[in-house]
Design a protein around this motif. Sequence first.
Motif, short mmCIF file in Angstrom:
data_model
loop_
_atom_site.label_atom_id
_atom_site.label_comp_id
_atom_site.label_asym_id
_atom_site.label_seq_id
_atom_site.Cartn_x
_atom_site.Cartn_y
_atom_site.Cartn_z
N ILE A 1 -7.61 5.50 6.42
CA ILE A 1 -8.81 5.34 6.54
C ILE A 1 -9.93 4.02 6.13
O ILE A 1 -9.91 3.00 6.06
CB ILE A 1 -9.92 6.02 7.61
N GLY A 2 -9.85 4.33 4.86
CA GLY A 2 -9.49 3.96 3.63
C GLY A 2 -9.27 2.67 3.51
O GLY A 2 -9.89 1.38 3.59
N LEU A 3 -8.27 2.68 4.11
CA LEU A 3 -7.43 0.98 3.59
C LEU A 3 -7.81 0.67 5.04
O LEU A 3 -8.11 -0.73 5.35
CB LEU A 3 -6.33 1.37 3.69
N LEU B 1 -0.72 3.34 -2.89
CA LEU B 1 -1.37 4.96 -2.19
C LEU B 1 -0.57 5.24 -1.43
O LEU B 1 -0.38 6.73 -1.98
CB LEU B 1 -1.90 4.25 -0.92
N ALA C 1 -7.31 8.36 3.63
CA ALA C 1 -6.97 7.45 2.38
C ALA C 1 -6.38 6.02 3.33
O ALA C 1 -6.77 4.83 3.41
CB ALA C 1 -5.68 7.42 1.79
N PHE D 1 0.71 -1.03 -0.28
CA PHE D 1 -0.52 0.02 -0.48
C PHE D 1 1.38 0.69 -0.11
O PHE D 1 0.61 2.50 -0.30
CB PHE D 1 -1.00 -0.16 0.66
N PHE E 1 -10.08 0.87 6.44
CA PHE E 1 -11.79 -0.31 6.31
C PHE E 1 -11.73 -1.66 4.91
O PHE E 1 -12.38 -2.47 4.96
CB PHE E 1 -13.23 0.84 5.57
N PHE E 2 -10.23 -0.93 4.11
CA PHE E 2 -11.05 -2.61 2.89
C PHE E 2 -10.11 -3.71 3.85
O PHE E 2 -10.60 -4.74 3.69
CB PHE E 2 -9.78 -1.60 2.10
N MET F 1 -4.46 10.72 5.61
CA MET F 1 -5.02 10.50 6.41
C MET F 1 -6.04 9.89 6.53
O MET F 1 -6.34 8.61 7.48
CB MET F 1 -4.70 11.27 7.80
N ASN G 1 1.89 8.48 -3.40
CA ASN G 1 1.32 8.79 -4.33
C ASN G 1 0.90 10.27 -4.40
O ASN G 1 0.24 11.18 -4.38
CB ASN G 1 -0.15 8.18 -5.58
N LEU G 2 0.28 9.79 -2.50
CA LEU G 2 0.05 11.03 -1.83
C LEU G 2 0.58 12.03 -0.71
O LEU G 2 0.27 12.68 -0.03
CB LEU G 2 -1.36 10.41 -1.01
#
Lengths: 290, 301
Positions: free
Chosen positions: A101-103, A84, A99, A80, A105-106, A97, A87-88
């Motif tokens: 949280i998205g990770l 991910l 993103a 990741f 959840f994923f 941050m 690139n951020l």
Amino acid sequence: MDTAYYLNLAFNGLVEGSIYALGALAITLVFGIARFPNASTGDLMTVGAFGGLAGTLAGGGLLGAAIAGVGVSAAVALAFHFLLFRNLARRSAVASMIASIGLAFFLRSALSFIFGHDQRVYDLPLTRAVLFGPIRVQPTDLQVMGAAAAALAVVFAVLHLTPIGRRMRAVADNPDLARASGINAGRVMAVMWLMAGGLAGLGGVLLGAKTVVTSEMGWDLLLPAFAATILGTIGNPIGAVLGGLLIGLVQELSTPFVGFTYKIGMGFAVLLLMLMIRPQGLFARNALVR
Amino acid sequence: MESYLVAVAVVTAIYMLMTFGLNLQYGFTGLINFGLVGFFAIGAYTSALLVMAGWPLLPGFAAAALLAALAAWPVALLSLRLRIEYFAIVMLGFSETVRLVITNERALTGGVQGIPGIPSVAQALGVEGIDGNLLTLILLVVAVILVLAVNWRLVHSPFGRMIQAIRDDEEAVRSLGKHPGRFKVTVFMVGSAFTGLAGAFYAHYVTFVTPEQFVPLLTFYVWVAMIFGGAGRVGGAAIGTVVLIGFLEGSRFLRDALPGVSEVEMASLRLGVVGVALMLLMRFRPDGILGAPSAGTKKEG
């Protein structure tokens, strides 16, 4: 409510605290070097716990669990980073941050989809508790603390004794100066994510060995780990460890007063108190953070 | 079919109230509210408890909005002293603490069993002869229009220019001799009042509240709606909410079409889709699907 009771609580607190310390160390590495609070740390711990489960099913015992768990979560963290977070990096901490949280959840959704919501336990031999004076000690507890201490030793050795560790500390201190001195930030980031992922994974394995493995276990670790990180000053590895032990102690010793159910809330209370009184953390050398 | 559409519209409007609140806080002012669901829960329990204790509905709703705003006040004061990343973590902790309290204070909140039998809007108002959900929807539309008007007025005023300036460059605002603090606190309280009002509508719509309805996932549903529509755009927040509900409802139909997938697995899938959406939006469209594709270098917040 005698001394022995509190001593046992304190010991339990230290065992739990050493697990928080691993999570806090993972958070503090990411915050120090990639500069955002990684909310997926808790669920990376869950990934490690499930990796450890596979390790024990393959007959590896606790050692096999640790190797498998650390390997899986370090690999996921590194993946990741490349997919991910790398690139951020040029955007604000808020983007990373959200993103993360998205990770989180994923990862949780993938684990609960594949493995369901049942509680699982590691297939480890049952052992009898030993009494050290008034303190009742499970052999698992000693293994948990031993493994955490070994991991911390490895991290500190890497940070302070190896060239890549020196570069990591340079990037953490002053990213611009580090880049100007010709340090390859990409390499530093990759190693950092491997270490952070591995630490989180080990934390998950140890919690799995001590209690049970569920796909939701990581979330409850996140707030104590964040509290420990901030308590010990963000970016300070020794502070993260001491903060973790302190949060573990506070949570356990508070149970006779606030009840078992508010234990997690105590971590948050400590965090709030800390932020109000000394927002730079207990171990800040100077005004690195406002 | 008609009652289904009404139900979907009710849920959309409830989410829209929250998205407007968050958009005001984050989109216009840069305040990161990761604890939105806490204010939603405060609103829901406040109105439920008061109306069941005999209060009329509208004062119950007003109290829900007011209490959510009051709960936001100390947290907002904290935001003035903390770095944005710390504040985000504190907000996450805040909403989890609210959930801990409603889980544990059984005497007041019924604990994990929750509060059943909350009067619906129609029952509480003593109105008969009209579909209860339709009445809820009518009131919600009024609320959404009011909130939209407040939002619009706030944003297109000197106050609005100030909060956007705070979002874009707080140091510059300070150097002009203005104090961002009062503005941030006001915005945080107003946005939380919207969220508390949404919670009150929710409680009287589903007529049943339990702690497990107030998990952090809900906070991030609203975040997805706001970012998808484009943070800092009032219209974007509305469109983002509609897309979010389209997804949530669509996944229900999808499950009916896929007999092998259980409700529990579908819940996992929804969580995963929200996670992937957050990652993809931040990676490729941080300005929202309606905004211009980001050059990837813009500093935000």
